[in-house]
Design an enzyme around this catalytic site. Sequence first.
Site, PDB file in Angstrom:
ATOM      1  CG  ASP A 139      -2.179   0.899   0.914  1.00  0.00           C
ATOM      2  OD1 ASP A 139      -2.114   1.721  -0.034  1.00  0.00           O
ATOM      3  OD2 ASP A 139      -3.192   0.786   1.633  1.00  0.00           O
TER       4      ASP A 139
HETATM    5  C1  NOJ Z   1      -4.016   3.958   0.013  1.00  0.00           C
HETATM    6  C2  NOJ Z   1      -5.193   3.067   0.249  1.00  0.00           C
HETATM    7  O1  NOJ Z   1      -5.059   2.433   1.501  1.00  0.00           O
HETATM    8  C3  NOJ Z   1      -5.401   2.003  -0.808  1.00  0.00           C
HETATM    9  O2  NOJ Z   1      -6.658   1.418  -0.592  1.00  0.00           O
HETATM   10  C4  NOJ Z   1      -5.287   2.582  -2.184  1.00  0.00           C
HETATM   11  O3  NOJ Z   1      -5.521   1.597  -3.159  1.00  0.00           O
HETATM   12  C5  NOJ Z   1      -3.900   3.180  -2.333  1.00  0.00           C
HETATM   13  N1  NOJ Z   1      -3.746   4.263  -1.368  1.00  0.00           N
HETATM   14  C6  NOJ Z   1      -3.624   3.698  -3.730  1.00  0.00           C
HETATM   15  O4  NOJ Z   1      -4.318   4.853  -3.966  1.00  0.00           O
END
Ligand code: NOJ
Length: 740
Positions: A263
């Site tokens: 993430d």
């Molecule tokens: C953070 C988020 O936790 C996740 O769900 C998302 O896909 C990513 N950022 C990318 O934007």
Amino acid sequence: MDTAPLRQLLDEMTIDEKIGQLVQLSGDCFGGGDIATGPAAKIGVTQEDIDRCGSVLNVLGADEIHRIQDAYLAKSRLHIPLLFMADVIYGYQTCYPSPIGLGCTWDPEMIEGDYQVVAEEAHADGCMVTFSPAVDVVRDARWGRVVEMPGGEDPYLGSRFAEAMVKGFQQGLDEGQGVASCVKHFAGYGAAEGGREYNTVDMSERRFRQDYLPPYKAAIDADAKMVMTSFNTVDEVPATANRWLMHDVLREEWGFDGPLITDYAAILELMNHGVAADKDEASKLALDATVDIDMKTDCYAHSLKRLVEKGRISEQQIDEACWRVLSLKNELGLFEDPYRGCTTSDAARAIMCTPEKLSSARACADEAMVLLRNEGQVLPLAKEGGRLALVGPYADSKEIVGMWAIHADRSHSCTVKEAFDAVLGEGAYVYAKGCDVLGPEEYGTLGEFARFAGGGEPAEDQEALIAEAVSACADADTVVLCLGEHPLQSGEAGARTKLRLPAQQQELVRRLHDLGKRTICVLFAGRPLVLTDILPYADALLMAWWPGTAGGEAVADILFGDANPSGRLTMSFPATEGQLPLYYAQFPTGRPAGKNHTGRFVTGYLDAPNFGLYPFGYGLSYHTSALSDLTLDREVLHPGEELHASITLENEGPVAGTDVVQLYLHDCTGSVTRPIKELKGFERVTTESGERREVSFTITEEMLRFWRRDMTFGSEPGRFDVYVGLDSQRVLSASFELEA
Ligand code: NOJ
């Protein structure tokens, strides 16, 4: 291309080129926009890093994809195309209800079809991989990301939706259609302590496997092409550095061999977690855990080569990670067509928000809404003859698509008011705003992001708006109030301890009710709310969630009876925040509390009820139904056999409607204590008024397996209770014996 030339390509790559494939950067690096989905820190990447990187985060738009891909390939020695990945969560330009609402349909078949539509639109604008579905089981409504979870508190429901969504996204993937699905956030993210965003997750391995892992596993079994790590720790090791979870469980046990992405900035955050002293150590931990792609940091870009040179990681590890990325690019056909069928933005526009897509979004929103209360059958409303008022900050707002609807085309949305105009005719009812979503103080807590949604800055004087609404409603007999949270009060970083409607919205309900009006509250929100404060003043409560592009029409469909509500809750609604976490599949205790048993020395509270306000599986319709005659076709079940539980469902009228008949099982005595009820099946059944229908479920020994005391997975002979109901509490029961 075949495996042999792909291998040859890998052999020809320099170590820098291989590492480049493991780096994901966002649009700002390519002269495009940056959709901020994480901290906006500058990362120290060089032009060389950008020219070598393997994938791009959150850039979409066919023309933009062509521009970036062409410029990149023109400089690329080996012509390995970029992979474009984005957050397409519950819609692209046509938006469906947010996942918490999608789940309330209990209709995975429909959702699979809807996600094909989502994929078709996203694909046309260049999306190759979507960071969806999120399938974190969540039992604490304080956590903001409950809005993103289709299965709510339940692993079985979550698994059914995980499978449906992955299949929907990936339909036609081999023929160049659809988008690859990246399941997230692996794993356990929804169990953050206290519901606090990004917080520690700590539980027994048995519980983790039993309750939290199944939806991710279902996504992998449905062939999800990618997995994203979560921000939290698991057994005190951050998921992104957790080799047991990523390698032993995901790759070895489950056989997943696709790319694993972090993430946002999660490798860098290993230092904040206190498991790595510097970026080199953080990168080593992540790569050792078999994490392949570093999202939005320079850790892999600048550390991996040095780690190889120092012998702290092997080049083979980099080869393996790079191979997984190349294999996905190859599987998606990028070496033959680096745009994957996306042509121009004009061509893409032509397939967006077509009448068929909009009507599927409307049908889905109709099914997603949950009618919680309907005292005196105030709903449905008559289309003629009533004196109606429509009030509230969401009555004439298009901000009912929720926080992840980044690409939603609001020009196709109509507000509730516009939908009322279409049904009743303009001027046939009274309208007043009543108040803003948030008062100035609460609005301030949202920070700089607030401006992205929710209708802008609130007025200083909320009382003036309330007074205006009260006088506008003087002659009305029924008031429909469109109320709710701000879209940014749920979602990532939307953790809250107070889950009630903002003060001025509550005041508005009270004041209108005090005028003697029938009061119908339509609630737009991304989580279960605590509704006890407004309950005495609301004759009807309709949970609309964030209903998507067709949300306005869907609210009108339900309120005027053109659709009979069939949504059922996927999360228990608490009576007070202090009851959280709250879920139906509790374990028995030595001193269980009965429904009305609030005395001392039982499991419960002195100052709050032992049960929530509305249970899992609950929802009303405009018809009532009754279940009777639960029968099992055998008293004893052996492995390999089938037991059939059948029950009679009767629609007692006055209209046709759909019920969700739910099957729960309970293992009465095991080597470890087992939940008092676990959902194991459900069926949506549509009946005419007065119709009786037999519904049956098949029960097999496989459905009775669990992680036993010795951590083997299997069933144990003994007695099992079978419960069938229209929610998790109103059930009929029977029982059988499992014999070895
Ligand atoms: C953070 C988020 O936790 C996740 O769900 C998302 O896909 C990513 N950022 C990318 O934007």
